[in-house]
Every structure is written in structure tokens, then in C-alpha cells.
Design a protein around this motif. Sequence first.
Motif, PDB file in Angstrom:
ATOM      1  N   GLN A 174      37.300  39.304   5.528  1.00  0.00           N
ATOM      2  CA  GLN A 174      37.779  38.750   6.660  1.00  0.00           C
ATOM      3  C   GLN A 174      39.221  38.396   6.965  1.00  0.00           C
ATOM      4  OE1 GLN A 174      34.832  36.015   6.986  1.00  0.00           O
ATOM      5  NE2 GLN A 174      33.147  37.406   7.826  1.00  0.00           N
ATOM      6  N   ALA A 175      40.188  38.596   5.814  1.00  0.00           N
ATOM      7  CA  ALA A 175      41.324  37.997   5.763  1.00  0.00           C
ATOM      8  C   ALA A 175      42.143  38.316   6.814  1.00  0.00           C
ATOM      9  CB  ALA A 175      42.141  38.536   4.553  1.00  0.00           C
ATOM     10  N   TYR A 176      43.127  37.221   7.226  1.00  0.00           N
ATOM     11  CA  TYR A 176      43.994  37.452   8.339  1.00  0.00           C
ATOM     12  C   TYR A 176      44.954  38.588   7.972  1.00  0.00           C
ATOM     13  CZ  TYR A 176      48.277  36.005  10.921  1.00  0.00           C
ATOM     14  OH  TYR A 176      49.356  35.796  11.464  1.00  0.00           O
ATOM     15  N   GLN A 177      45.186  39.253   8.942  1.00  0.00           N
ATOM     16  CA  GLN A 177      45.870  40.724   8.821  1.00  0.00           C
ATOM     17  C   GLN A 177      47.528  40.356   9.023  1.00  0.00           C
ATOM     18  OE1 GLN A 177      44.972  42.984   6.933  1.00  0.00           O
ATOM     19  NE2 GLN A 177      42.731  42.231   7.160  1.00  0.00           N
ATOM     20  N   GLY A 178      47.934  39.407   9.958  1.00  0.00           N
ATOM     21  CA  GLY A 178      49.212  39.233  10.372  1.00  0.00           C
ATOM     22  C   GLY A 178      50.171  38.530   9.369  1.00  0.00           C
ATOM     23  N   GLY A 179      51.336  38.407   9.633  1.00  0.00           N
ATOM     24  CA  GLY A 179      52.307  37.712   8.787  1.00  0.00           C
ATOM     25  C   GLY A 179      52.353  36.099   8.905  1.00  0.00           C
ATOM     26  N   LEU A 180      53.199  35.534   7.947  1.00  0.00           N
ATOM     27  CA  LEU A 180      53.263  34.145   8.182  1.00  0.00           C
ATOM     28  C   LEU A 180      54.337  33.782   9.214  1.00  0.00           C
ATOM     29  CD1 LEU A 180      53.571  33.159   4.096  1.00  0.00           C
ATOM     30  CD2 LEU A 180      51.736  33.038   5.650  1.00  0.00           C
ATOM     31  N   ASP A 181      54.037  32.625   9.543  1.00  0.00           N
ATOM     32  CA  ASP A 181      54.948  32.059  10.781  1.00  0.00           C
ATOM     33  C   ASP A 181      54.787  32.778  11.971  1.00  0.00           C
ATOM     34  OD1 ASP A 181      55.951  30.242   9.118  1.00  0.00           O
ATOM     35  OD2 ASP A 181      57.377  31.763   8.204  1.00  0.00           O
ATOM     36  N   GLN A 182      53.420  33.596  12.003  1.00  0.00           N
ATOM     37  CA  GLN A 182      53.275  34.300  13.490  1.00  0.00           C
ATOM     38  C   GLN A 182      52.252  33.383  14.357  1.00  0.00           C
ATOM     39  OE1 GLN A 182      51.767  38.221  13.162  1.00  0.00           O
ATOM     40  NE2 GLN A 182      53.732  38.937  12.174  1.00  0.00           N
ATOM     41  N   GLU A 183      52.414  33.454  15.556  1.00  0.00           N
ATOM     42  CA  GLU A 183      51.608  32.971  16.405  1.00  0.00           C
ATOM     43  C   GLU A 183      50.343  33.517  16.271  1.00  0.00           C
ATOM     44  OE1 GLU A 183      51.858  31.700  20.974  1.00  0.00           O
ATOM     45  OE2 GLU A 183      53.337  30.831  19.629  1.00  0.00           O
ATOM     46  N   VAL A 184      49.265  32.513  16.442  1.00  0.00           N
ATOM     47  CA  VAL A 184      47.902  32.907  16.198  1.00  0.00           C
ATOM     48  C   VAL A 184      46.992  32.107  16.914  1.00  0.00           C
ATOM     49  CG1 VAL A 184      47.894  33.967  13.848  1.00  0.00           C
ATOM     50  CG2 VAL A 184      47.549  31.542  14.166  1.00  0.00           C
ATOM     51  N   LEU A 185      45.872  32.783  17.281  1.00  0.00           N
ATOM     52  CA  LEU A 185      44.724  31.941  18.239  1.00  0.00           C
ATOM     53  C   LEU A 185      43.618  31.790  17.092  1.00  0.00           C
ATOM     54  CD1 LEU A 185      44.947  31.211  20.937  1.00  0.00           C
ATOM     55  CD2 LEU A 185      43.729  33.158  21.528  1.00  0.00           C
ATOM     56  N   ILE A 186      43.316  30.416  16.859  1.00  0.00           N
ATOM     57  CA  ILE A 186      42.087  29.972  16.156  1.00  0.00           C
ATOM     58  C   ILE A 186      41.075  29.434  16.865  1.00  0.00           C
ATOM     59  CG2 ILE A 186      43.307  29.952  14.087  1.00  0.00           C
ATOM     60  CD1 ILE A 186      43.457  26.896  14.384  1.00  0.00           C
ATOM     61  N   GLY A 187      40.081  29.687  16.515  1.00  0.00           N
ATOM     62  CA  GLY A 187      38.740  29.179  17.458  1.00  0.00           C
ATOM     63  C   GLY A 187      37.407  28.929  16.795  1.00  0.00           C
ATOM     64  N   TRP A 188      36.676  28.048  17.617  1.00  0.00           N
ATOM     65  CA  TRP A 188      35.254  27.861  16.735  1.00  0.00           C
ATOM     66  C   TRP A 188      34.191  27.873  17.809  1.00  0.00           C
ATOM     67  CZ3 TRP A 188      38.840  24.373  17.606  1.00  0.00           C
ATOM     68  CH2 TRP A 188      38.636  23.207  18.210  1.00  0.00           C
ATOM     69  N   ASP A 189      32.859  27.888  17.766  1.00  0.00           N
ATOM     70  CA  ASP A 189      31.698  27.745  18.456  1.00  0.00           C
ATOM     71  C   ASP A 189      31.292  26.320  18.476  1.00  0.00           C
ATOM     72  OD1 ASP A 189      31.908  30.526  19.466  1.00  0.00           O
ATOM     73  OD2 ASP A 189      30.482  31.114  17.859  1.00  0.00           O
ATOM     74  N   ALA A 190      31.037  25.759  19.713  1.00  0.00           N
ATOM     75  CA  ALA A 190      30.502  24.442  19.615  1.00  0.00           C
ATOM     76  C   ALA A 190      29.623  23.904  18.652  1.00  0.00           C
ATOM     77  CB  ALA A 190      30.348  24.082  21.248  1.00  0.00           C
ATOM     78  N   LYS A 191      28.762  24.845  18.444  1.00  0.00           N
ATOM     79  CA  LYS A 191      27.497  24.485  17.605  1.00  0.00           C
ATOM     80  C   LYS A 191      28.183  24.242  16.065  1.00  0.00           C
ATOM     81  CE  LYS A 191      26.067  29.330  16.457  1.00  0.00           C
ATOM     82  NZ  LYS A 191      26.996  29.522  15.385  1.00  0.00           N
ATOM     83  N   ASP A 192      29.137  24.792  15.936  1.00  0.00           N
ATOM     84  CA  ASP A 192      29.841  24.655  14.584  1.00  0.00           C
ATOM     85  C   ASP A 192      30.640  23.327  14.172  1.00  0.00           C
ATOM     86  OD1 ASP A 192      28.750  27.022  13.763  1.00  0.00           O
ATOM     87  OD2 ASP A 192      30.244  28.122  14.100  1.00  0.00           O
ATOM     88  N   SER A 193      30.800  22.731  15.194  1.00  0.00           N
ATOM     89  CA  SER A 193      31.447  21.290  15.339  1.00  0.00           C
ATOM     90  C   SER A 193      30.413  20.220  15.413  1.00  0.00           C
ATOM     91  CB  SER A 193      32.502  21.301  16.259  1.00  0.00           C
ATOM     92  OG  SER A 193      31.833  21.363  17.272  1.00  0.00           O
ATOM     93  N   ILE A 194      31.031  18.950  14.790  1.00  0.00           N
ATOM     94  CA  ILE A 194      30.248  17.851  14.607  1.00  0.00           C
ATOM     95  C   ILE A 194      31.118  16.604  15.354  1.00  0.00           C
ATOM     96  CG2 ILE A 194      29.171  16.167  13.087  1.00  0.00           C
ATOM     97  CD1 ILE A 194      29.603  18.478  10.824  1.00  0.00           C
ATOM     98  N   LEU A 195      30.539  16.111  16.097  1.00  0.00           N
ATOM     99  CA  LEU A 195      31.127  14.849  16.697  1.00  0.00           C
ATOM    100  C   LEU A 195      30.636  13.582  15.967  1.00  0.00           C
ATOM    101  CD1 LEU A 195      32.967  14.040  19.255  1.00  0.00           C
ATOM    102  CD2 LEU A 195      31.055  13.175  20.183  1.00  0.00           C
ATOM    103  N   VAL A 196      31.527  12.787  15.470  1.00  0.00           N
ATOM    104  CA  VAL A 196      31.518  11.487  14.960  1.00  0.00           C
ATOM    105  C   VAL A 196      32.218  10.343  15.554  1.00  0.00           C
ATOM    106  CG1 VAL A 196      30.613  12.374  12.743  1.00  0.00           C
ATOM    107  CG2 VAL A 196      33.302  11.795  13.118  1.00  0.00           C
ATOM    108  N   THR A 197      31.492   9.211  15.707  1.00  0.00           N
ATOM    109  CA  THR A 197      32.028   8.323  16.601  1.00  0.00           C
ATOM    110  C   THR A 197      32.851   7.054  15.690  1.00  0.00           C
ATOM    111  OG1 THR A 197      30.071   7.156  17.013  1.00  0.00           O
ATOM    112  CG2 THR A 197      30.874   8.645  18.714  1.00  0.00           C
ATOM    113  N   ASP A 198      32.453   7.162  14.418  1.00  0.00           N
ATOM    114  CA  ASP A 198      32.984   5.871  13.691  1.00  0.00           C
ATOM    115  C   ASP A 198      34.277   6.536  12.895  1.00  0.00           C
ATOM    116  OD1 ASP A 198      31.810   3.508  14.199  1.00  0.00           O
ATOM    117  OD2 ASP A 198      30.211   4.241  13.104  1.00  0.00           O
TER     118      ASP A 198
END
Lengths: 355, 301
Positions: A331-355
Motif C-alpha cells: 500500500q506504499a505511497y506513490q507520489g514523490g517527496l515534498d508533495q502535498e498529501v492528505l492523510i487521515g484516520w477513522d475515529a475508532k482507530d484513535s485513542i483519547l488520553v487526558t493525562d
Amino acid sequence: MSKRPSILELVGVTKQFGGLTAVDHVDLKVREGEFFTIVGPSGSGKTTLLRMLAGMETPSSGDILLRDKLVNELPANRRPTCMVFQSLALFPHKSVGENIEFPLKMRGVARDRRRARALELLRLLRLPEGYYGRNVTQCSGGERQRVALARAFAYDPEILFFDEPLSAIDYKLRKTLEKELKDIHKESGKTFMYITHSLEEAMVMSDRIGVMRSGKLVQVGTPEEIYLHPRDRFVSEFMGEVNVIDVRKGPNGHAVGIELPGDFALPGGVAAFDTGHLVVRPESLRFLGSAGEAENHLRGTVYNEYALGSRIQYQVRVGEKVFIVERLRQQAYQGGLDQEVLIGWDAKDSILVTD
Amino acid sequence: MTTADASEALPPRAIARRRLRLRAGPLLSLPLLLLLAVGFLAPLLAVLGFSFSEPRSFALLAHPTLENYETIFDPANTVYMSFLWSLWFAFLSVCILAVVSYPVAYGLAKLFGRWANLITLLMVFPLFISENVRLYGWVLFFIKNGVLDGGLRSLFGFGIGDLLFTPGIIVFGMVYTYLPFMLFPMTLGLSMVPQEAVEAAGDLGASRLQIFREVELPLSLPGIIIGALLTFVLSVGAIAESKVLGGQAVIVITHDIEIAFTYAQNWPLGAALAVLLMLVVGALVLTVLRHLDLDRILGRR
């Protein structure tokens, strides 16, 4: 497993050296037959804690109970526990056999019975019987490891303590020995208590893990629990490389970035908070074709990439912050270095910690 | 020869360079070799030569003879007693030194911490003063009406008389004089015992005594042996203790040798005694070293 009785109980165990508090009010119950690992950075007090449990240090305050009996003042030689040292502490003037037989000799077991037990232990630890008369200094790192373990088994302890015995061994052998140790734990049915600074090592072997920081036990749980629900930022970062976004409470159950502009959807079941850290693992981040492909997204530039074998890691700059994105080679990134990209994630894959 | 083959293949300048390098070692050690030859080997050979010279003569090997050795081995000659006294005194001193030094060495290596340096200094301090002066100090201490006897008399009304001029006081003198030579190798030996090996032994159920017998003693043995050999050789060669503290109560072999060289003016006999002493001590030391493999004890092999 959780129904098993506890073999070792720590109540407010504290150790002070002069003005320094090395271990700070640790409460813990270790269950019969489990593989419990204490993990923490160097200086977190884990070795001091283990030395108190083994009887080489006395707690400044608090109680250590072994099978409900107070053992605070019981010296190491009268505790039914045994420690495998970081240096292994094999006796250089004794042969492999004499090393293994040492605890039996101290107990006055007859020579032929000692020998029979030593040979049995050599077999259990997959060492050839011919090693019986060999000098320990002639053994390789992995073999010495097994001799130290055999010697500890000969003592027939109720709990075996391990003080980072694998830290000086090269990567490949360490991986083999980690699995072997877990197998031996399973075969022997003994309680193992292991300390290490490597969470990876802890993950591979343990039934439960306790994370230590500055003398305090921060979190105790199964490897899954620690991995999926780290209690605070320290634990989550200790798990390996993670991306952390500082956030505060926003409207309609979302969070608003503090350093980064943006509005992020949160995973379900988040408790009330004012400010916190949103933790996103590198493997949960992916490159997006359009903003709609994931619940949360950020815009940045690909700064550099590193091949990690089956995976590739990318550094993506978003404003002042660097994000780590890890993808499988397929699933490697196909574009070149120093190019503008959009990265993202789904809410369920993140963790909220308060400390 | 392989060297010849190799040099054929090399350009001449390389050969010259190699020769120079080969010669640099022997060349640089020449001054020391000369010093050893003149200052150490030559007197030794002279003593050996004199031991085969005519009795009471001062001519080296003018008429080679075994007469000196015959005199010594003559059953009527009691010089063997001096040999036995010397070896016995040395043996006793080593045993007492080992027992006395071990606790101090243990403290220096493991317990005293930063005080260890000060205590070491105090132990070395007496060495700055001549041995004879220190021994005369002990004479004043032990002599009748001296510090000890007189002190007891004035405090308690009774004394213990004269302690000087006995074999016991000679051994005391040797133990006193050679203590540092046992203490320091022993301290070094004990500080080489890994702390974790001691802790592991305790953790595996060993009592304090078992730890000592199974781990600390064997691992510190090299230091003990070196200390024992050093003090044994020094004690066999000691003379001042028996002369100053022992008076003429017992004649040790070194005293016999001195008498032969000075008072009796019989260099060849003194030389023969010296050669025999060297042979006896050398044989003893080599036997000990052969039977105690230091490398094996230290686990290097």
C-alpha cells in the motif's frame, strides 16, 4: 485466568534512598502461575522493586505478602523465590553442572540425586548432557542464559524473577529466547515476574503487564488492554512511535486541535474532558485521495520515507508538526517527496488520553 | 626458509624496513637486559661460583670443590636446624597473616567505602620508616620494665616479665612487618569477587557461611595465594626479626649466612647455604604455583 488466587501482594510498597524515592506506593497483586512483566524506562524503579520482592532490599514502608504471609524482612536465602540477574551471575569457578546443582548442594541434597536433577534440567532447557562438566565461561550467551535458568529452576522457587536477562543478547537470539522463555513458563506452570525496558519484549511474553514511571505503577493490564487503552500519554508513547495531537473539548462531541487547526471526530465511549491528547498509531494513518475517505484528515507534505522491510514509514509535515505514517509495502505511497498529501484516520482507530 | 622466500618477493626497501622493525625490540630492551645481567645475574652467578670454591678462600673457583656442600650435609652439622626454623617461622607467619588479614581485606574491599583509602594509607605508613627502627620500637614495648611490662606493673601491680628473645616474638615481628604484603593482594583478590555472584548465592539459599566457602573464598583465592607466596618468601629471607626481637634465642638460616660471610669470613660456605636456600624456596614456590592453576580458579579457561 483472572479467577486464580494471588500469590504475591504488594501494599503501598515504597523504597527511599536518602532523599530519593525509587519506588513510590506500589500496589499490585500477582496471580498464581502468570507471566507478569513490569516495564518502564531506566531509572523508573523497576529493578529496585524486583530486588525488594527477591529479598535483596527491604521496603522503607508498605508490605510484601507472599501467599498471604508478610515477607518484608525475610532474607533472600529464606524466600521461596529466585532471581535471574541481568549479568546472570553464574559462578565462574564452577562447571555448568556445579552451577545448576548449587541450590541443591546448599540444601544438603546427596551428590547422585543432585546430578540426576541437573541432567534433567539440562534436558528441560534443551542443553546437551555433555555440558554438565563444561566450564560456564566456555558457553555462548544463549547457553549461559539457559544455565542460569536451570540453576533457578533447581532451587524450585514459587516465583521466578527476571531482571532484564535478555538485554545484553543480540536481536535475533533475543527473539528466539523470548519465545522459548514463554514456552518454558507454560511447561513449568510457575509464576514468572519479568522486568524489562522494552515493551515489545513485554508484549511477546506476558499475560499481564505493569507500566512503571518514576517509581509509580501507572497502569496494569493485559498486553491488549495496554495497547488499546493506554491510561495516559506516557504509556501510549511508551508503546512505540505514536502521533499525538493536543486537543480540547469542542462542540457536538468533537475535539478541537490546540496547535493544529482542525476539528476531530473522537472514538466512542470517551469520558468527559477539557483538554487531552489524541493518540493515532502510525499504522492507523493512511494517505487519502479525497477528504471524504476518512473521518478525520490533515493536509501536509511528505518529508521523508524509510523502508522497514515489509512496511514503509513516512514522515509527513503538517504545519510545525511531524506525523509518522506507516504502510505495508503493497500500500506504499506513490507520489514523490515534498508533495502535498492528505492523510487521515477513522475515529475508532484513535485513542483519547487526558493525562 | 620461509623468511628467505618472503624477502625475495619484497622490494629491498621493504626488507630493510622489516629488519629495522625486528631489531627495534631487542635494541630497546638492551639497557634493561644489561642492567639485569650486571646487577642481578652476575651476583647470582658469583654466589653460585663461590659455593663451589675452596672454604675460607676469596678466590672465585680457583680450585673447584664440593667441600662446602659436604660440610653442610655432614650429619654432625646442625645447620639444618636453622633451615627448619626459618621454614617453620615463615609457615607460621603466613598462616597467621592469612587469618588476620582476611577480615581487614574484606572490610577494605567491601565495607569501608570511602574510608578504605584512609585505612590503606595507615597500613602503608609504617613502611616509610626503616624496619630496624620499628623493630627496636617493639623491643622498648616488650622489654622487661618496658612499655607493656612497666605499664601493667604501675597500673595493676604485676607485670608479665620479658617477652623478648623467644620464637613467638620472632613470629610476631614477621607478622607485623609483612602484613601489608598479605593484606593488599588479598584486598585486590576480594574486590574482584563479583557482588552479583554473592547476591545470587544468597538468593539460591546459601547461608552467610556457605557464601563464604562456596563463592567468596574460591573467587578470592588468587589474591590469597599471591599474598601467601609473597609473605612466605619474605619471611624465609627475614633476618632482622630474629636478631632484634629474638636476640640469639634462635638462629635462622639467613643469620647463619650472614655469620658465614662476616664473622666467620667463610664466603664459600655462606654462598653454598644461600644457594641451598634459594633452591628450597624456589622448589616450594614452583610446586605451589604448579598445583594451583590461577586461570582455572578465575574461570578464564
